[in-house]
Design a protein around this motif. Structure first.
Motif, short mmCIF file in Angstrom:
data_model
loop_
_atom_site.label_atom_id
_atom_site.label_comp_id
_atom_site.label_asym_id
_atom_site.label_seq_id
_atom_site.Cartn_x
_atom_site.Cartn_y
_atom_site.Cartn_z
N LEU A 71 32.13 37.76 34.66
CA LEU A 71 32.46 36.52 33.94
C LEU A 71 33.28 35.59 34.82
CD1 LEU A 71 33.41 37.90 30.39
CD2 LEU A 71 31.26 36.81 31.09
N GLU A 72 34.19 36.16 35.58
CA GLU A 72 35.03 35.34 36.47
C GLU A 72 34.19 34.64 37.53
OE1 GLU A 72 39.26 37.80 36.22
OE2 GLU A 72 37.92 38.07 37.95
N ILE A 73 33.20 35.32 38.05
CA ILE A 73 32.32 34.71 39.06
C ILE A 73 31.58 33.52 38.46
CG2 ILE A 73 30.25 35.06 40.46
CD1 ILE A 73 31.19 37.97 40.86
N ILE A 74 31.07 33.70 37.26
CA ILE A 74 30.31 32.63 36.60
C ILE A 74 31.21 31.45 36.25
CG2 ILE A 74 28.97 32.03 34.53
CD1 ILE A 74 27.99 34.94 34.49
N LEU A 75 32.43 31.75 35.81
CA LEU A 75 33.34 30.70 35.32
C LEU A 75 34.20 30.08 36.42
CD1 LEU A 75 34.59 32.38 32.01
CD2 LEU A 75 32.66 30.85 32.33
N TYR A 81 39.75 30.47 35.94
CA TYR A 81 38.64 31.34 35.54
C TYR A 81 39.08 32.75 35.15
CZ TYR A 81 38.96 32.82 40.46
OH TYR A 81 39.41 33.28 41.68
N HIS A 82 40.21 33.22 35.65
CA HIS A 82 40.71 34.53 35.22
C HIS A 82 41.01 34.49 33.72
CE1 HIS A 82 40.93 36.05 39.28
NE2 HIS A 82 41.77 35.09 39.65
N GLN A 86 38.78 36.09 30.38
CA GLN A 86 39.39 36.96 29.37
C GLN A 86 39.19 36.39 27.97
OE1 GLN A 86 40.94 40.01 30.37
NE2 GLN A 86 40.52 40.36 28.19
N TYR A 87 39.31 35.06 27.84
CA TYR A 87 39.08 34.42 26.55
C TYR A 87 37.65 34.67 26.06
CZ TYR A 87 43.42 31.65 26.81
OH TYR A 87 44.73 31.24 26.87
N VAL A 88 36.68 34.52 26.95
CA VAL A 88 35.28 34.73 26.56
C VAL A 88 35.09 36.16 26.06
CG1 VAL A 88 32.91 34.91 27.42
CG2 VAL A 88 34.32 32.94 28.06
#
Length: 211
Positions: A71-75, A81-82, A86-88
Motif C-alpha cells: 500500500l505504501e508503494i502505491i500511495l 504515504y506511511h 495505515q488509514y486505508v
C-alpha cells in the motif's frame, strides 16, 4: 451581508451551474478512502493513485489483507504515504469487521474511523448520500474569507457554522462544490485570476500578484 450572499450565489450559479466532485469512485468505500487520501494533495493525483489501488485490490476484503508495504508503494506519490497506507488498511478492516462492508451513514460512526475527520464526513455524506452538508476545506476557507463572508480569524468550525447560516440548507452541498471549484481554478491561493472575476468588487483580499 444578505446582498453579498445573493451576489455570490448568482455569480457562482452562472459560472459553475452544475458543480461536480472531481474524485473518481464507484462504491461508497472508494469515495471514503479517496477523500481521506486527498489530504495535502490534489484530486488529480488521488485519481491516478486510486485507479491503481482499486484495480489491484478490488474489494474491501482484499484491501484489508493487502500488505502495508505494498500500500505504501502505491500511495507514495500522495505524500504522507506511511500514514495513509495505515488509514486505508484500518478503514477497510473497520468496514469489514464492524459494518458488514458498508460505509455507515451515521456521523458518529463515520467520524470514529481512522483518518476520518469532520471535513471527510461532510464531503462523504454530501456526495454519496446527497445529505445537506457544508464541508470546509482549504479552498472554501480561502474563498469565504476573501469574499468577506467570514472573519479572517475564523477557524474551520466557525466558518462552517457561518456559511450554513448564510446559505439555504438545500443549497449547502452545491455551494460547497462551487466554492471548491472556484477556489481551485479561479480564486487560487497563488496568483488568483482577479482581472476576470465577477466578484472582484466585493473581494476583501485583492492580491498584488493577480494575473
Amino acid at each position: 451581508m444578505k446582498n453579498r450572499v445573493s451576489f455570490v450565489e448568482n455569480y457562482l450559479d452562472s459560472l459553475i451551474p452544475n458543480p461536480w466532485c472531481e474524485l473518481n469512485f464507484t462504491t461508497d468505500y472508494e469515495l471514503l478512502i479517496a477523500i481521506v487520501l486527498s489530504a495535502q494533495t490534489t484530486d488529480k493525483r488521488v485519481n491516478q493513485v486510486t485507479k491503481v489501488l482499486f484495480e489491484k485490490y478490488n474489494s474491501l476484503d482484499l484491501l484489508k489483507q493487502a500488505p502495508i508495504a505494498d500500500l505504501e508503494i502505491i500511495l507514495r506519490p500522495l505524500g504522507s504515504y506511511h500514514k495513509k497506507a495505515q488509514y486505508v488498511h484500518d478503514i477497510s478492516e473497520t468496514l469489514v469487521d464492524k459494518y458488514n462492508s458498508k460505509v455507515p451513514k451515521e456521523r458518529s460512526k463515520l467520524g470514529s474511523m481512522p483518518g476520518v475527520g469532520r471535513k471527510t464526513v461532510n464531503v462523504f455524506l454530501s456526495e454519496y448520500y446527497n445529505y445537506p452538508a457544508f464541508a470546509v476545506d482549504t479552498h472554501v476557507e480561502r474563498v469565504s474569507k476573501r469574499l468577506g463572508l467570514v472573519k479572517e480569524t475564523d477557524n474551520v468550525i466557525t466558518i462552517e457554522s457561518k456559511l450554513k447560516q448564510k446559505f439555504k440548507r438545500e443549497n449547502w452541498s452545491k455551494t460547497h462544490k462551487q466554492f471548491v471549484l472556484f477556489g481551485r481554478y479561479h480564486c487560487k491561493a497563488v496568483k488568483p485570476d482577479c482581472t476576470s472575476c465577477g466578484l472582484a468588487n466585493i473581494c476583501t483580499k485583492k492580491r498584488n500578484d493577480s494575473v
